[in-house]
Scaffold this motif. Structure first.
Motif, PDB file in Angstrom:
ATOM      1  N   UNK A 104     -53.813  68.434 -60.071  1.00  0.00           N
ATOM      2  CA  UNK A 104     -52.759  68.165 -59.088  1.00  0.00           C
ATOM      3  C   UNK A 104     -53.347  68.378 -57.697  1.00  0.00           C
ATOM      4  N   UNK A 105     -53.360  67.323 -56.879  1.00  0.00           N
ATOM      5  CA  UNK A 105     -53.899  67.383 -55.526  1.00  0.00           C
ATOM      6  C   UNK A 105     -52.844  66.936 -54.522  1.00  0.00           C
ATOM      7  N   UNK A 144     -50.729  59.878 -62.758  1.00  0.00           N
ATOM      8  CA  UNK A 144     -49.595  59.827 -63.673  1.00  0.00           C
ATOM      9  C   UNK A 144     -48.297  60.016 -62.897  1.00  0.00           C
ATOM     10  N   UNK A 145     -48.439  60.565 -61.683  1.00  0.00           N
ATOM     11  CA  UNK A 145     -47.257  60.842 -60.855  1.00  0.00           C
ATOM     12  C   UNK A 145     -47.686  60.888 -59.397  1.00  0.00           C
ATOM     13  N   UNK A 177     -41.454  53.959 -59.285  1.00  0.00           N
ATOM     14  CA  UNK A 177     -42.395  54.746 -58.478  1.00  0.00           C
ATOM     15  C   UNK A 177     -43.473  53.867 -57.875  1.00  0.00           C
ATOM     16  N   UNK A 178     -43.900  52.858 -58.640  1.00  0.00           N
ATOM     17  CA  UNK A 178     -44.945  51.973 -58.126  1.00  0.00           C
ATOM     18  C   UNK A 178     -44.409  51.107 -56.966  1.00  0.00           C
ATOM     19  N   UNK A 211     -49.066  50.630 -62.209  1.00  0.00           N
ATOM     20  CA  UNK A 211     -47.620  50.552 -62.440  1.00  0.00           C
ATOM     21  C   UNK A 211     -47.264  51.097 -63.819  1.00  0.00           C
ATOM     22  N   UNK A 212     -48.067  50.778 -64.833  1.00  0.00           N
ATOM     23  CA  UNK A 212     -47.748  51.199 -66.197  1.00  0.00           C
ATOM     24  C   UNK A 212     -47.890  52.710 -66.384  1.00  0.00           C
ATOM     25  N   UNK A 213     -48.615  53.372 -65.475  1.00  0.00           N
ATOM     26  CA  UNK A 213     -48.830  54.819 -65.604  1.00  0.00           C
ATOM     27  C   UNK A 213     -47.764  55.624 -64.874  1.00  0.00           C
TER      28      UNK A 213
END
Length: 496
Positions: A61-62, A132-133, A100-101, A93-95
């Motif tokens: 996480x950054x 992933x986020x 969100x994308x 997009x798929x992740x």
């Protein structure tokens, strides 16, 4: 030209409006970034890059500022800049999900993002994070300087240091090193048994240096006060009180001009050690400078501009009289009195004031002929008493005092004494300073009765020294001006 500037301003205003519109849209959709209060960061960019083998395939996480973005349909790349550097983020997009994308595609360079994802290496071999986020933590409502031209105007850089730090990695590195210089000094002195203390900045009598003070008014006591110009007189009071080794790193304020080596407020380190003299201070200075250079730069060789200073060898030690004899060809041991000294000054076209005496003239010769030659680390010892009101006389020659200035690159880097601890002599020196002030010397010291009272109680033989931290950092970072090592240098106000 006026029309071009006007069009450019209109373009900027339109870009700013777009950013505000994006923020309002986020807020209307319940995605206001400014309501977020924290984000859990597990790693910095360089942690991932330097330990890739052990971190590959692991979730990290950054958080940082987006400095670049390239959208390519269903997948995009961006760069995140944090304290320690930059790292590439792969956003698919798929992740992260379709919504969100869609949000990510509207984010702007300058926005602050939080990213959770897996460490991997792209086909081109670049260490990256597969997101992933992605979380928008703060919306940038201003526009960063254009990527390829960056922020180069020095006035803007100094006034808007926050932008300077974002755009210029070497600037951030300079201030990281500045912090390391100060922490290294503390570590060294603490290891030598010194105690760090704090003394007043607001004083009724600003003494301890030749400088004009800033003046202010304390309303509660209806009393005029000054901002300190040195740390000396209070630290010596602590030596009287039995604290045998003390130091302070703090801001001092001198009402003087601005140039590449002077700022009206700057950081000074002063230390005082009981039961030693200026020779002890030379040894400490030599060891401290070597230690700091090795810790901060990794070497005892310092490069500044066109010069390389070798700190690994014993530092040269030379008296002021011998230095003037060496570089100016004038032997002040042969100069009988002030009249002869002034005659020599006239012959060498050195300007002086009527109040100046033989010792003052010697110092003017030193400044004119010697300083520029002192590139390698050099201790210039045994100054004339006229320019050293707080220093012990040399027992064998009371016209001179046990004082040295430390020079590198032609600059004074430190100033040290065998401290004067005779209260009767000190009172006489203060009286001479009062006379100098009455004769027009605005930088002369004034009599400090409480300090004299402390000396009369008894101060042991003591060595003391003052270091200019800013010049030290300039040397350690090869910075051309003092403003380059001050986060917020003094600047003339812009008319509103």
């Amino acid at each position: 030209m006026a029309e071009q500037n006007n069009n450019q301003q209109q373009d900027v205003n339109q870009l700013l409006k777009v950013r505000y519109d994006k923020l309002h849209e986020l807020q209307e959709n319940g995605k206001d970034p400014f309501v977020i209060t924290k984000y859990d960061v597990t790693n910095h960019s360089t942690d991932v890059k330097e330990h890739f083998e052990e971190m590959e395939g692991k979730e990290v996480s950054l958080a940082g500022r987006m400095m670049f973005k390239r959208v390519m349909g269903k997948a995009s790349f961006c760069n995140i800049q944090d304290l320690k550097g930059r790292i590439q983020i792969y956003v698919a997009r798929d992740s992260i999900g379709e919504e969100s994308y869609a949000d990510f595609k509207k984010y702007d360079v300058g926005d602050i993002l939080g990213v959770k994802g897996i460490v991997f290496k792209t086909k081109t071999g670049e260490i990256s994070i597969h997101a992933a986020e992605v979380t928008l933590l703060s919306k940038s409502l201003q526009i960063l300087p254009e990527k390829f031209h960056g922020l180069t105007d020095t006035d803007t850089r100094y006034r808007q240091r926050y932008v300077d730090l974002i755009m210029n990695e070497d600037v951030k590195d300079t201030f990281v090193k500045r912090s390391k210089v100060i922490s290294t000094i503390r570590r060294y002195l603490d290891g030598q048994g010194f105690m760090e203390v704090e003394t007043p900045m607001l004083v009724s009598n600003a003494g301890g240096a030749a400088a004009r003070p800033f003046e202010t008014h304390f309303n509660a006591l209806d009393e005029d006060l000054k901002l300190r110009i040195s740390l000396e007189l209070y630290l010596k009071r602590l030596i009287v009180g039995g604290m045998e080794r003390v130091y302070e790193i703090g801001r001092v304020f001198r009402n003087e001009g601005l140039d590449t080596r002077h700022n009206p407020e700057f950081t000074l380190m002063e230390l005082y050690q009981a039961y030693t003299d200026y020779h002890g201070m030379m040894d400490l200075t030599e060891n401290l400078y070597r230690y700091v250079a090795k810790e901060v730069t990794g070497s005892e060789m310092l490069t500044y501009g066109e010069h390389t200073m070798d700190l690994s060898k014993p530092f040269e030690r030379i008296t002021m009289v011998d230095a003037v004899k060496k570089y100016a060809g004038v032997d002040f041991n042969e100069v009988k009195d002030t009249a002869e000294a002034k005659k020599l000054a006239d012959e060498h076209h050195i300007e002086y004031e009527e109040r100046h005496e033989k010792g003052d003239i010697l110092n003017l010769f030193f400044e004119e002929y010697v300083e520029e030659h002192l590139i390698q680390p050099t201790f210039v010892m045994d100054h004339p008493i006229e320019i050293s009101p707080l220093t012990k006389k040399k027992p064998e020659n009371p016209d001179y005092v046990e004082r040295f200035e430390f020079f590198m690159n032609g600059w004074e880097m430190a100033n040290a004494y065998s401290e004067l601890n005779d209260p009767i002599d000190q009172r006489a020196r203060f009286a001479a300073q009062e006379e100098a002030f009455a004769a027009g010397d605005e930088e002369a010291n004034h009599t400090d009765e409480d300090f004299l009272n402390a000396l009369s109680i008894g101060m042991p033989p003591t060595g003391g020294i003052g270091f200019g931290i800013d010049r030290m950092v300039m040397m350690m970072t090869n910075s051309p001006a003092i403003r380059d090592v001050l986060l917020f240098p003094t600047m003339k106000s812009i008319d509103k």
